[in-house]
Every structure is written in structure tokens, then in C-alpha cells.
Design a protein around this motif. Sequence first.
Motif, PDB file in Angstrom:
ATOM      1  N   CYS A  23       0.800  -1.293  -0.040  1.00  0.00           N
ATOM      2  CA  CYS A  23       0.182   0.094   0.164  1.00  0.00           C
ATOM      3  C   CYS A  23       1.074   1.068   0.097  1.00  0.00           C
ATOM      4  O   CYS A  23       1.735   1.489   0.782  1.00  0.00           O
ATOM      5  CB  CYS A  23      -0.748  -0.035   1.313  1.00  0.00           C
ATOM      6  SG  CYS A  23      -1.956   1.524   1.407  1.00  0.00           S
ATOM      7  N   ASN A  55       0.049   3.979   0.776  1.00  0.00           N
ATOM      8  CA  ASN A  55      -0.491   5.139   1.729  1.00  0.00           C
ATOM      9  C   ASN A  55       0.133   4.867   3.198  1.00  0.00           C
ATOM     10  O   ASN A  55       0.859   5.679   3.669  1.00  0.00           O
ATOM     11  CB  ASN A  55      -2.007   5.127   1.806  1.00  0.00           C
ATOM     12  CG  ASN A  55      -2.444   6.191   2.569  1.00  0.00           C
ATOM     13  OD1 ASN A  55      -1.890   7.379   2.579  1.00  0.00           O
ATOM     14  ND2 ASN A  55      -3.719   5.989   3.328  1.00  0.00           N
ATOM     15  N   CYS A  56       0.176   3.562   3.507  1.00  0.00           N
ATOM     16  CA  CYS A  56       0.505   3.036   4.920  1.00  0.00           C
ATOM     17  C   CYS A  56       1.542   2.140   5.069  1.00  0.00           C
ATOM     18  O   CYS A  56       2.051   2.008   5.744  1.00  0.00           O
ATOM     19  CB  CYS A  56      -0.678   2.518   5.699  1.00  0.00           C
ATOM     20  SG  CYS A  56      -1.481   0.939   5.084  1.00  0.00           S
ATOM     21  N   THR A  64       1.433  -1.165   4.238  1.00  0.00           N
ATOM     22  CA  THR A  64       0.968  -2.393   4.630  1.00  0.00           C
ATOM     23  C   THR A  64       1.233  -3.422   3.279  1.00  0.00           C
ATOM     24  O   THR A  64       1.014  -3.280   2.354  1.00  0.00           O
ATOM     25  CB  THR A  64      -0.545  -2.451   4.901  1.00  0.00           C
ATOM     26  OG1 THR A  64      -0.810  -1.695   5.984  1.00  0.00           O
ATOM     27  CG2 THR A  64      -0.865  -3.995   5.307  1.00  0.00           C
ATOM     28  N   HIS A 113       0.864  -6.783   1.292  1.00  0.00           N
ATOM     29  CA  HIS A 113      -0.677  -7.713   1.115  1.00  0.00           C
ATOM     30  C   HIS A 113       0.147  -8.779   0.242  1.00  0.00           C
ATOM     31  O   HIS A 113       1.122  -8.717  -0.413  1.00  0.00           O
ATOM     32  CB  HIS A 113      -1.568  -7.213   0.375  1.00  0.00           C
ATOM     33  CG  HIS A 113      -2.144  -6.075   1.135  1.00  0.00           C
ATOM     34  ND1 HIS A 113      -1.534  -4.697   1.295  1.00  0.00           N
ATOM     35  CD2 HIS A 113      -3.408  -5.741   1.850  1.00  0.00           C
ATOM     36  CE1 HIS A 113      -2.483  -3.925   1.823  1.00  0.00           C
ATOM     37  NE2 HIS A 113      -3.304  -4.715   2.195  1.00  0.00           N
ATOM     38  N   CYS A 134      -7.240  -1.400   0.777  1.00  0.00           N
ATOM     39  CA  CYS A 134      -6.278  -1.628   1.879  1.00  0.00           C
ATOM     40  C   CYS A 134      -6.703  -1.899   3.261  1.00  0.00           C
ATOM     41  O   CYS A 134      -7.540  -1.403   3.824  1.00  0.00           O
ATOM     42  CB  CYS A 134      -5.110  -0.479   1.963  1.00  0.00           C
ATOM     43  SG  CYS A 134      -3.783  -1.019   3.124  1.00  0.00           S
ATOM     44  N   ASP A 135      -6.203  -3.286   3.644  1.00  0.00           N
ATOM     45  CA  ASP A 135      -6.692  -3.783   4.977  1.00  0.00           C
ATOM     46  C   ASP A 135      -6.139  -2.923   6.195  1.00  0.00           C
ATOM     47  O   ASP A 135      -6.862  -2.940   7.295  1.00  0.00           O
ATOM     48  CB  ASP A 135      -6.376  -5.123   5.456  1.00  0.00           C
ATOM     49  CG  ASP A 135      -7.041  -6.049   4.083  1.00  0.00           C
ATOM     50  OD1 ASP A 135      -8.096  -5.529   3.633  1.00  0.00           O
ATOM     51  OD2 ASP A 135      -6.497  -7.056   3.744  1.00  0.00           O
ATOM     52  N   GLY A 136      -4.820  -2.224   6.113  1.00  0.00           N
ATOM     53  CA  GLY A 136      -4.443  -1.406   6.953  1.00  0.00           C
ATOM     54  C   GLY A 136      -5.066  -0.263   7.344  1.00  0.00           C
ATOM     55  O   GLY A 136      -5.408   0.242   8.393  1.00  0.00           O
ATOM     56  N   CYS A 137      -5.179   0.632   6.203  1.00  0.00           N
ATOM     57  CA  CYS A 137      -5.676   2.088   6.391  1.00  0.00           C
ATOM     58  C   CYS A 137      -7.047   2.380   5.826  1.00  0.00           C
ATOM     59  O   CYS A 137      -7.646   3.305   5.921  1.00  0.00           O
ATOM     60  CB  CYS A 137      -4.616   3.172   5.712  1.00  0.00           C
ATOM     61  SG  CYS A 137      -4.466   2.788   3.922  1.00  0.00           S
TER      62      CYS A 137
END
Length: 467
Positions: free
Chosen positions: A10, A12-13, A15, A17, A24-27
Amino acid sequence: MAKTRTQFICQNCGTVHSRWAGKCDGCGAWNTIIEEDPTSGIGGGPVRAPKKGRPVVLTTLDGEIEEAPRIECGISEFDRATGGGFVRGSALLVGGDPGIGKSTLLMQAAAALSRKGHRVIYVSGEEAIAQVRLRAQRLSAADAGVLIAAETNVEDILATLAEGKRPDLVIIDSIQTLWSDMAEAAPGTVTQVRVGVQAMIRFAKQTGAAMVLVGHVTKDGQIAGPRVVEHMVDAVLYFEGDRGHHHRIMRTVKNRFGPTDEIGVFEMSDKGLREVTNPSALFLGERNAKSPGAAVFAGVEGTRPVLVEVQALVAPTSLGTPRRAVVGWDSSRLAMILAVLEAHCGVRLGSHDVYLNVAGGYRISEPAADIAIAAALVSSLASLALPHDCVYFGEISLSGAVRPVGHTGLRLKEAEKLGFQTAVLPTGSAELPKGLSGRWTQIESLTDLVARIAGSKQVGRAANDMD
């Protein structure tokens, strides 16, 4: 042949995958996951055995402290927001809405530093040199000796900065226009922004020059680009303001070399931004003391006390769902106060529209304004003006109790300096100043505040009957 190993990261953050996904599962951001090869690209290299590390020197916490070397620009409000001036070798990120005055303020700061003998370089990626010169002439900064350039390529900018004497201050306007040959992406994308910011921060750390980066903001008011950019820089400042008002507020949300939540207040004029040394007088300049629904909140921004007027309008409605409109405050916080007033104080607002406004375009971020909001709401519902020389501050809990807040002494001293002689504050407030001539009324619950306002209304009716 070995299978090529790839990762889905990701932008953005950060993370990682196992496979590509739209979200995204993180952000929770959409369309930010990109497939990357960990053995190639930026930061990649040939696979080789890891180098054996060397031990570093451990020390204790009680050593000597060296103050960070700073460069004061001479604009006191700007220096206050940055914590005392620009720190050499630091990176500062400035964000704000388009046309709010970011380039104007930075040009004024650059001219002030250049007049003091510092070498300042202003790199514009959005405007031509002629446009930058036109702004400098309007701000009376054309003769300051600021060096300007119009360039967006990261490598060319770094080569220009490396020539000649080391610059004391570098301004990049803006980071969304930077692009590098090392990244195959369009300017303004997550990859290009991250690469450009990394290169500029690396130059600042290596040379000791102060780096100021200007960033665009999204519709939500957040700085556009990857969130990791705000973690990379040393300070993040947001330039806030309403185009319908003349004043602008520079708010510090992150500062590794000074206090956070500090503000600097400016006023827009035809000659640029003028600093406001007494923001409380600015926000209370058009106050009508005889109007119901208006309360003065004594707030604190960083180390500065600020007095601002809170205006409320409670009007009956025939609609099934009453309207709640808020400007300058958290709407969820207003809903909580309305529920507490109805549940614990018997103030029925379910059949009324509620409009709340913070005067002057100012935005309140601390919960200490709960008491002032509640007083304004009850005052508007009862059509009774609050005392003109009284300030309010305190936090309201869901049980209706009033909790103490910090910096009580600063709030009361600022109130008395501006002519306010009374204050309503929570019981048990510490730091009560000595030597002030004001009268402080301490309350334990929101019911005490409502009873105090209702009692003043009954006294007023009795006085009218006697007349």
C-alpha cells in the motif's frame, strides 16, 4: 528457474499484502496497492550476503542537551508556530487550501531572512518566474535578494542547490509537482511524491539547510499524497482560514523541535499577510453583548490563550427531524451536549433547530468549550443575553458532570486583560491565579449552569415587575 518474488504494498500506509486488492486492509484507502519487486527499483540492488553489523555506543539519558540551532525570520507569528524559527537541517511541511496564502507567507518569510544576510532559494513548480516576481513586487520583496527558480525535476533541483554556497533556507512550492527519473510514474502520484520528499529531506540532513515543502490538501483538508510524508518531515503546519474573513491561522500539528497545537494568526491585506499579536481582540471585535445565544469561550492553543465568541440559535421547527448545523466545531460533540441537556437538565430541544457558529471563522478543537456551547444554547432557548463580562470553559461528561481543564491561569489572565471580570469554570480547577480582581463561579454539573441562567432570568422578570 526461480520464481520472481513480488509484493503488493500500500502506497499510503506501507502495509504488505499477499495479493492485489482494491482496498487496503491497513488504512482502508482505495486503489493504493501497487505490485513491487523487493529486489529491484528504488532501494533495490544485487542480492548478496548481509554485511556484519558493528556495535554502536550506548549512552544514558542524563547527558548534556544541545539546543537545536534556529534561524528566526523576524515574523513573530511564524516563529511562534515553528517553535522559535527554522531549525537547520530540518524539513517542514506546510499545507493549506488553494489561494489561502501559503506562497504569500513563505515569500514574506524568505524576504525577511534574505534581508538578514541568509541565502534563500525559492523553487516554484507551479508558477513561472515572472509570476513569482510579480508577487514579490506586490509584497515589496523584490529587492530582498531571494534566489528563485522554476523547476520540477528533482535531480535538476538538487544539482542547482549543490552549486555555490550552501543555502540557509530552501522553499519547494509544491511537492506535488516534483518528478524524478528514478520513478516511472506521473508527477503528483504517490510514488513521485515520496521519492521527491525523500530526496529533499536527504539534502537538508546532509547540508544543514532548512527545507520548507508546500503540500496540496484534499477535499477533507488533509495533505495530499502518502501519509508517510508527514512522518518523514520534522514539522507539519496547516494554514487555515475562510475566504470570507481576512484572518488566517497557521496551526502546528507536529513539531519535533517545539510544542504542538501552537498557532500563529495573520490578517490578509493588499500588502500581504500582517501578523496579529492579539488574536482575542480580533475574534471579539464585532461582538454584540446584548444578543442572546452568545457566549465567550476562553480557550488555549498551544501556549497561547485565545478568547472567541460562540454563537447559538435555537428556533422551533415544524419538520419531523430538526436540523443541526455547525460551523467551527465538532458536530458529534454538539449532539452529545444536546443529549446531556435533555437527559439531565430537562432542556427540551428535540423540536427545535439548532445552529452553532464560532465567530470569525475560528475552529475550536478542544473539549473545554463544552460549557460555553451549553451556555449559548440555553441562552438562545430562553431568549436571555448572558453577562457581557463573563467567560466560560469546562468539559462536560455524559453524566452531566463538569470536568476541570488545563491552563486555568492562562485563560483567566487573558480574560481579565480584555476586560472580563467574571468566569464560569469547573469545581476543583487547579492553577487559580492570585492577585486577579475577577469573580470566579465554580460549578459541579451542567444542572448548576442551567439553574444559574434560569435564575438570572427570574431576577430580570422581578426587576421589570417592580418598575
